[in-house]
Scaffold this motif. Structure first.
Motif, PDB file in Angstrom:
ATOM      1  N   THR A 269       0.767  -1.269   0.079  1.00  0.00           N
ATOM      2  CA  THR A 269       0.039   0.080  -0.027  1.00  0.00           C
ATOM      3  C   THR A 269       0.909   1.344   0.069  1.00  0.00           C
ATOM      4  O   THR A 269       1.984   1.185   0.122  1.00  0.00           O
ATOM      5  N   ALA A 270       0.194   2.363  -0.057  1.00  0.00           N
ATOM      6  CA  ALA A 270       1.015   3.648   0.003  1.00  0.00           C
ATOM      7  C   ALA A 270       1.701   3.838   1.410  1.00  0.00           C
ATOM      8  O   ALA A 270       2.358   4.923   1.508  1.00  0.00           O
TER       9      ALA A 270
ATOM     10  N   SER B 144       3.949   2.885   4.361  1.00  0.00           N
ATOM     11  CA  SER B 144       5.109   1.931   4.788  1.00  0.00           C
ATOM     12  C   SER B 144       4.620   1.013   5.742  1.00  0.00           C
ATOM     13  O   SER B 144       3.990   1.285   6.763  1.00  0.00           O
TER      14      SER B 144
ATOM     15  N   THR C 248       4.198   9.265   6.003  1.00  0.00           N
ATOM     16  CA  THR C 248       2.726   9.064   5.704  1.00  0.00           C
ATOM     17  C   THR C 248       1.867   9.333   7.149  1.00  0.00           C
ATOM     18  O   THR C 248       0.726   8.763   7.220  1.00  0.00           O
TER      19      THR C 248
ATOM     20  N   ARG D 174      -2.051   9.308   7.496  1.00  0.00           N
ATOM     21  CA  ARG D 174      -2.542   9.114   6.200  1.00  0.00           C
ATOM     22  C   ARG D 174      -3.284   7.836   6.500  1.00  0.00           C
ATOM     23  O   ARG D 174      -2.850   7.096   7.327  1.00  0.00           O
TER      24      ARG D 174
ATOM     25  N   HIS E  73      -5.399   4.108   4.932  1.00  0.00           N
ATOM     26  CA  HIS E  73      -5.592   3.316   3.759  1.00  0.00           C
ATOM     27  C   HIS E  73      -6.944   2.518   4.012  1.00  0.00           C
ATOM     28  O   HIS E  73      -6.733   2.005   5.180  1.00  0.00           O
TER      29      HIS E  73
END
Length: 184
Positions: free
Chosen positions: A17-18, A20, A104, A107, A109
């Motif tokens: 995923t974006a 880490s 990130t 953020r 997901h």
């Protein structure tokens, strides 16, 4: 007719995923006219993905479509990795990066986990986790690498505008506890 065979090949596909260290894991299904076989967990194969030891297994059932559970986490040193899978129904599963040093940070997901798609989320320590039910009668199973520590429990409000999770359905239900988690 397909037959069930063992092999040294991995039964898991890693989907990055974006965020880490946050992974989606897809379990390979071997099937025939009776149904399917799927390896749910293997210490050897999944250790490289971030969880090798299972200290606790939790099972949830949520009846209402549109219900939100979360966003929960454990504070260090009791922060935990979770391997989350949907056994019945479908959910929009979400992880939020709470690591301040991460590029990130804050953020999120989201991933649809369902009984049909054989996907799981491998959620690393220091991430908040929650989900919204997309169908009625959803069952999830969580494999944790550390036992629950009541004094380390924390949460972030799932409706926090600073995180802005794009929940796919209107919110049908949230517990009073989850609704009262602080905004960032």
């Amino acid at each position: 007719m397909k037959t069930f065979r063992s092999s040294s090949m991995s039964r898991f596909t890693r989907i990055p995923t974006a965020l880490s260290n946050l992974l989606v894991i897809e379990r390979q299904r071997l099937g025939d006219e009776r149904g399917f076989f799927s390896r749910f967990f293997c210490t050897e194969e999944l250790a490289d993905f971030g969880i090798g030891r299972i200290a606790q297994i939790n099972h949830t059932m949520t009846q209402a479509k549109g219900a939100i559970r979360g966003m929960h986490f454990q504070r260090p040193p009791d922060d935990e990795a979770k391997f989350v899978s949907c056994l019945a129904g479908a959910v929009f599963d979400v992880a939020v990066d709470l690591r301040p040093q991460s590029s990130t940070y804050l953020r999120w997901h989201g991933e649809v986990l369902s009984a049909e798609n054989a996907r799981s989320m491998m959620i690393p320590p220091s991430f908040a986790h929650g989900f919204q039910t997309l169908t009625e009668n959803c069952e999830l199973i969580y494999l944790h690498d550390k036992p629950y520590a009541p004094g380390a429990e924390g949460g972030v409000n799932a409706l926090d505008p600073r995180i802005s999770i794009a929940w796919p359905l209107p919110v049908a239900q949230m517990s009073e506890r989850d609704r009262n988690f602080p905004m960032l």
